[in-house]
Design a protein around this motif. Structure first.
Motif, PDB file in Angstrom:
ATOM      1  N   UNK A  37     110.592  63.082  33.649  1.00  0.00           N
ATOM      2  CA  UNK A  37     110.624  62.040  32.624  1.00  0.00           C
ATOM      3  C   UNK A  37     111.770  61.095  32.982  1.00  0.00           C
ATOM      4  N   UNK A  38     111.491  59.924  33.504  1.00  0.00           N
ATOM      5  CA  UNK A  38     112.570  59.016  33.924  1.00  0.00           C
ATOM      6  C   UNK A  38     113.276  58.384  32.741  1.00  0.00           C
ATOM      7  N   UNK A  39     114.510  57.938  32.982  1.00  0.00           N
ATOM      8  CA  UNK A  39     115.278  57.237  31.937  1.00  0.00           C
ATOM      9  C   UNK A  39     116.158  56.177  32.575  1.00  0.00           C
ATOM     10  N   UNK A  40     116.282  55.030  31.913  1.00  0.00           N
ATOM     11  CA  UNK A  40     117.092  53.928  32.451  1.00  0.00           C
ATOM     12  C   UNK A  40     118.577  54.062  32.109  1.00  0.00           C
ATOM     13  N   UNK A  41     118.858  54.807  31.056  1.00  0.00           N
ATOM     14  CA  UNK A  41     120.253  54.891  30.601  1.00  0.00           C
ATOM     15  C   UNK A  41     120.672  56.355  30.459  1.00  0.00           C
TER      16      UNK A  41
ATOM     17  N   UNK B 100     132.159  73.127  43.026  1.00  0.00           N
ATOM     18  CA  UNK B 100     131.949  72.772  41.625  1.00  0.00           C
ATOM     19  C   UNK B 100     130.712  71.888  41.526  1.00  0.00           C
ATOM     20  N   UNK B 101     129.771  72.295  40.716  1.00  0.00           N
ATOM     21  CA  UNK B 101     128.555  71.500  40.542  1.00  0.00           C
ATOM     22  C   UNK B 101     128.888  70.197  39.816  1.00  0.00           C
ATOM     23  N   UNK B 102     128.537  69.064  40.407  1.00  0.00           N
ATOM     24  CA  UNK B 102     128.832  67.793  39.726  1.00  0.00           C
ATOM     25  C   UNK B 102     128.003  67.637  38.452  1.00  0.00           C
ATOM     26  N   UNK B 103     128.474  66.799  37.542  1.00  0.00           N
ATOM     27  CA  UNK B 103     127.732  66.531  36.315  1.00  0.00           C
ATOM     28  C   UNK B 103     126.359  65.969  36.672  1.00  0.00           C
ATOM     29  N   UNK B 104     125.327  66.517  36.059  1.00  0.00           N
ATOM     30  CA  UNK B 104     123.961  66.058  36.327  1.00  0.00           C
ATOM     31  C   UNK B 104     123.783  64.638  35.791  1.00  0.00           C
ATOM     32  N   UNK B 105     123.079  63.785  36.539  1.00  0.00           N
ATOM     33  CA  UNK B 105     123.006  62.365  36.206  1.00  0.00           C
ATOM     34  C   UNK B 105     121.618  61.919  35.760  1.00  0.00           C
ATOM     35  N   UNK B 106     120.776  62.854  35.441  1.00  0.00           N
ATOM     36  CA  UNK B 106     119.441  62.457  34.988  1.00  0.00           C
ATOM     37  C   UNK B 106     118.516  63.652  34.916  1.00  0.00           C
TER      38      UNK B 106
ATOM     39  N   UNK C  31     123.440  69.180  24.981  1.00  0.00           N
ATOM     40  CA  UNK C  31     121.972  69.203  24.952  1.00  0.00           C
ATOM     41  C   UNK C  31     121.432  67.771  24.936  1.00  0.00           C
ATOM     42  N   UNK C  32     121.515  67.155  26.125  1.00  0.00           N
ATOM     43  CA  UNK C  32     121.121  65.768  26.327  1.00  0.00           C
ATOM     44  C   UNK C  32     120.071  65.686  27.437  1.00  0.00           C
ATOM     45  N   UNK C  33     119.248  64.646  27.421  1.00  0.00           N
ATOM     46  CA  UNK C  33     118.237  64.499  28.484  1.00  0.00           C
ATOM     47  C   UNK C  33     118.835  64.473  29.882  1.00  0.00           C
ATOM     48  N   UNK C  34     120.012  63.875  30.048  1.00  0.00           N
ATOM     49  CA  UNK C  34     120.593  63.777  31.390  1.00  0.00           C
ATOM     50  C   UNK C  34     121.016  65.131  31.947  1.00  0.00           C
ATOM     51  N   UNK C  35     121.138  66.128  31.094  1.00  0.00           N
ATOM     52  CA  UNK C  35     121.590  67.465  31.496  1.00  0.00           C
ATOM     53  C   UNK C  35     120.424  68.454  31.555  1.00  0.00           C
ATOM     54  N   UNK C  36     119.209  67.959  31.524  1.00  0.00           N
ATOM     55  CA  UNK C  36     118.019  68.790  31.387  1.00  0.00           C
ATOM     56  C   UNK C  36     117.250  68.933  32.706  1.00  0.00           C
TER      57      UNK C  36
END
Length: 924
Positions: free
Chosen positions: A446-450, A260-266, A435-440
């Motif tokens: 493009x880095x993100x802190x949160x 199972x692919x884990x939830x993408x974290x960024x 459709x969120x940046x963390x799932x893209x």
């Protein structure tokens, strides 16, 4: 043109499902039980586990047999990628009792292929409906299921072909970008690996491991057999029980995959740098599995984003000419899949601006929700596609087999109902969640802190979901029409309208009350068309972009509302139009077609957009080896003056013409030349002939061109033998296209013999070219050729040939072509080849007659040539009567190997090319 793509799309017709116990079933062959039924489709299960789906349809004179195995790249282990795809190739080789499966299928003129995906491998055969052929095909598939040789010798000979298939994909930057994005998006799951496999894995595959992989997965308890078309179900079931029932159920147990692919974290980022004629920006988001109740919501979101011309991306990027094209693909798979968005740009477009608009649009769905209108449009498109599903036995077979891979073949109906019952709140909930940046995954970092994470996807309990499932209505069946040229001709009514337009009417009952219309128009002559090419070639592309009554978007919505597929295209001396609809909508569809043809508004903004699209396509095409070689060959064969309507432009010339042409030029060309005093139109399917005749007379009976017409003739090429060579740096795949011009018409006494000769030469899996260049030498994945001729003059006759190949294999390929040409002329063909070609040509001919669209096109073409289908009847008779001496005499008379003209394109400068013959890495 719609560029929306989906993989598990509910394209079928719903019937009433009834679960049937073995005790209540009718008498069945031994060890066969009836499992379930949706109107017209029945599921059986053999004692060895084989799933059988039968869909008899007497309105279709063809049959499709599809065998699907629940094995794909998802099941491959580390170091063994590409095994499923390799097996697809090798199962067309030898079996215990068949020397070469592919050649035997080709000899009989049966359409066939295989397809390997992440979750399954499918095979199909399509052929005219006869019990004998069905029996033979079922026997072949039973043989292939457990008795394929999977021999080391076959693996060795096929290896170069598989490598060439890999290399053919390397020429597409968009395809490679997609592969690398999937690899970045999937950390553990096999969906991140290309189905064709890693080159190192494929080249070093262990034959014993490959044989074990075959024995593990190619078994009856892991397969679904589908038979669709015109056949006797009782007879088919008896043959299946005999051929497949004797196969033992294996003792091994197939363990389910559990990764199972884990939830993408960024955010993840891929940058691909390689030569090409366009830029691409792409996004990839993880989504649910194809069985999830939320799956249809992603199709609705994809429609809202990617529809052409109503989608948000189209309006914000294509209409504004910031980009060229956009595509949205939903990959609904057994395990959680992904949605991918691709945008194509010209080299001069601002990629940073497009990226910002793309991200704002897609990840702004939470603040700019999907509208009721967008959901309604998505449902309508889904419904229209759903109702066309059963028209094509091959599509039906693949669709239900795909759903069976997901756990239950009836899912294809369930997901349709989920789509039609979809609520706007659910669509927007899904959009906000996923459709969120963390799932893209994007082509940039493009880095993100949160990070804002999406919920974990879960699998669906298919059995529970389908427990109380009930399907809806069935569609009307068609008549049992035997599609022979004699029957087609006998039923066709021919009329000439007052304008001069020639009308052919072929009414018959069709499944779903479908009807097709095929229309051709001709205008101008050699003199009055001089210098008109730039404007004349854009008219047809402008007509469906707006009329005096409707905008382009409104035209698109109008055609969807009446369940009609409609298209128009034009060129300097003519145009084509066509539509497919249902009986109840035919009148409205013809009115819409007439409006598009007769009332274009030529909107300035659409014209600017069209020029932008055409220019982008030309810039991209100018770097593709196949297009480069083809254009070069055509320009060399036919060296007309620049202002001649037959002149073939170079890429640069065409681009300059497009940039320079004015909208007024296009309008003026339309007003002067377009009309239906010289044209043909065929209507085939379920319609009222008298009503259609009256309507077409009213719509087109008085529309005439103001310019004199005379068909622009072709001129036989007098070009001397030559090799044209074009360098395409860093393109992994090369192309070779060859032509021997022939002063031949299709009415020449030798044409039937040459047609058979051309089939033996390059058509099918058992052709001379395929057996030598693909199967023996292993040089090309795609090779072929044939003989063609015009029905008008001797200008277009030729023996053609071509192949894709690795540039370093150029010398070997050229030597093989030269050797086969000399053998072809010197030795001729054999009696066995003659018999095989006759059978294949007859089968292909009968298969062609079975499609309504092909019938309409044939009627139009024959009428244009001032012929009836008596020509086809006569040609078939002459072909069937040919002797070996006649064919070989025609080959010796017409084919001159030394007259060959070749056009080559590839990265030859990097290849180790030692000149034996044509090896000159400079432009000719």
């Amino acid at each position: 043109m719609f560029k929306l793509k989906t993989t598990l799309c509910a394209l079928a017709i719903v019937g009433v499902m009834t679960l049937v116990s073995a005790a209540a079933a009718q008498a069945l062959p031994d060890k066969v039980s009836k499992v379930a039924e949706v109107q017209g489709i029945t599921e059986y299960r053999l004692a060895n586990g084989l799933q059988v789906l039968l869909f008899p349809d007497s309105s279709k004179p063809t049959l499709t047999v599809s065998t699907s195995y629940r094995v794909g790249s998802r099941m491959e282990g580390y170091g063994e990628t590409g095994m499923a795809h390799l097996l697809e190739h090798l199962t067309f080789k030898g079996t215990k009792n068949i020397v070469n499966v592919g050649q035997e299928l080709s000899k009989r003129g049966i359409g066939f292929n295989g397809q390997t995906g992440p979750d399954d491998t499918k095979y199909f055969e399509t052929f005219p409906a006869t019990a004998d052929t069905l029996d033979w095909v079922l026997g072949v598939e039973a043989e292939r299921m457990t008795a394929a040789n999977i021999a080391k010798s076959d693996l060795d000979s096929e290896m170069t072909v598989v490598r060439n298939e890999m290399e053919s994909g390397e020429n597409s930057p968009a395809r490679i970008l997609s592969e690398k994005m999937a690899a970045a998006a999937y950390q553990w799951h096999s969906y991140g690996k290309s189905t064709i496999g890693a080159r190192s894995d494929v080249e070093n595959v262990n034959i014993a491991h490959l044989q074990n992989f075959y024995r593990k997965y190619y078994q009856p308890d892991n397969a679904t057999l589908v038979v669709a078309g015109k056949f006797d179900p009782a007879h088919a079931l008896a043959v299946i029980a005999h051929d497949f029932g004797s196969l033992p159920k294996p003792a091994r147990v197939l363990e389910p995959t559990h990764t199972t692919e884990p939830v993408q974290e960024g955010e993840r980022m891929v940058t691909l740098r390689r030569p090409g004629g366009e830029q691409w920006v792409a996004l990839l988001y993880h989504i649910v599995a194809g069985t999830s109740p939320d799956a249809p919501a992603f199709d609705a979101i994809a429609s809202a984003l990617g529809d052409d011309p109503n989608g948000r991306l189209y309006k914000r990027l294509i209409e504004t000419r910031k980009a060229q094209e956009n595509y949205v693909t939903t990959r609904l798979l057994v395990d959680p899949g992904y949605l991918q968005i691709e945008v194509k740009l010209k080299p001069t477009d601002n990629i940073e601006e497009v990226k910002k608009i793309l991200l704002d649009t897609v990840e702004g769905l939470a603040r700019e929700p999907i509208t009721e209108e967008e959901l309604k449009r998505a449902k309508l498109k889904n419904k229209n596609g759903f109702e066309r599903f059963f028209d094509n036995p091959q599509s039906f077979a693949f669709g239900v087999a795909n759903a069976a891979t997901f756990g239950d073949w009836r899912l294809i109906f369930a997901q349709y109902e989920h789509m039609q019952n979809l609520q706007l709140a659910d669509v927007n909930r899904v959009a906000a969640q996923w459709f969120k940046p963390s799932n893209r995954t994007l082509g940039m970092f493009i880095p993100t802190d949160h990070p804002d994470r999406v919920p974990a996807a879960v699998k669906t309990d298919v059995a529970a979901m389908m427990k109380d499932f009930k399907a809806g209505e069935a569609i009307a069946a068609g008549e049992d029409f035997v599609a022979t040229p004699e029957n087609i001709e006998a039923r066709t009514e021919r009329v000439t309208l007052p304008s001069g337009l020639k009308l052919m009417l072929l009414p018959k009952k069709t499944r779903g009350e479908t009807v097709v219309v095929d229309l051709q128009m001709h205008f101008g002559n050699e003199e009055n068309l001089r210098g008109q090419r730039p404007a004349g070639e854009l008219v047809g592309q402008m007509l469906d972009r707006g009329t005096t009554r409707h905008t382009r978007k409104q035209l698109s919505d109008a055609s969807d509302a009446i369940q009609t597929n409609l298209g128009v295209q034009g060129w300097i001396s003519g145009a084509k139009a066509g539509l497919q609809t249902k009986r109840e909508h035919l009148s409205a569809a013809l009115n819409l077609l007439a409006e598009i043809l007769r009332e274009p508004s030529f909107p300035p903004d659409e014209f600017a957009q069209l020029k932008n699209e055409v220019a982008g396509g030309l810039e991209s095409s100018a770097k593709e080896p196949q297009l480069i070689a083809d254009v070069a060959l055509h320009r060399y064969l036919h060296a007309y003056a620049y202002d001649d309507p037959r002149y073939s432009t170079s890429f640069d010339e065409h681009l300059k013409e497009v940039n320079a042409v004015k909208l007024d030029d296009v309008k003026r060309f339309y007003q002067k030349y377009w009309g239906m005093d010289h044209g043909e139109i065929a209507v085939v399917g379920d319609f009222d002939a008298q009503a259609v005749k009256a309507q077409l007379t009213a719509l087109f009976g008085s529309w005439k061109s103001s310019m004199p017409y005379q068909r622009v003739p072709g001129v036989l090429s007098t070009a001397a033998p030559k090799v044209l060579v074009a360098e395409t740096p860093d393109k992994q795949n090369a192309i070779a296209i060859g032509s021997i011009p022939l002063a031949l018409r299709d009415s020449d006494p030798d044409f039937p013999a040459l047609g058979v000769a051309g089939h033996v030469w390059g058509a099918g899996f058992d052709s001379r070219l395929n057996k030598r260049i693909r199967q023996k030498d292993g040089l090309s994945y795609g090779v072929g050729g044939g003989i063609s001729a015009s029905g008008f003059e001797e200008a277009d006759g030729q023996l053609g040939m071509g192949a894709i190949y690795a540039p370093q294999n150029r010398a070997k390929l050229e030597a093989a072509f030269a050797d086969e040409l000399q053998r072809f002329v010197h030795d001729g063909i054999s009696a066995e080849e003659l018999a095989s070609a006759k059978q294949a040509i007859a089968t292909q001919r009968n298969t062609m007659y079975a499609a309504d669209g092909a019938e309409a096109n044939l009627l139009v073409d024959r009428t244009l040539q001032n012929r009836t289908l008596a020509y086809d009847i006569d040609l078939a008779s002459k072909t069937d009567a040919l002797t070996l001496e006649q064919v070989n005499a025609a080959i010796r008379k017409w084919i001159k190997p030394d007259a060959a003209i070749w056009s080559l394109a590839g990265d030859f400068a990097k290849a180790d090319c030692k000149p034996p013959m044509l090896c000159t890495p400079k432009s000719g």
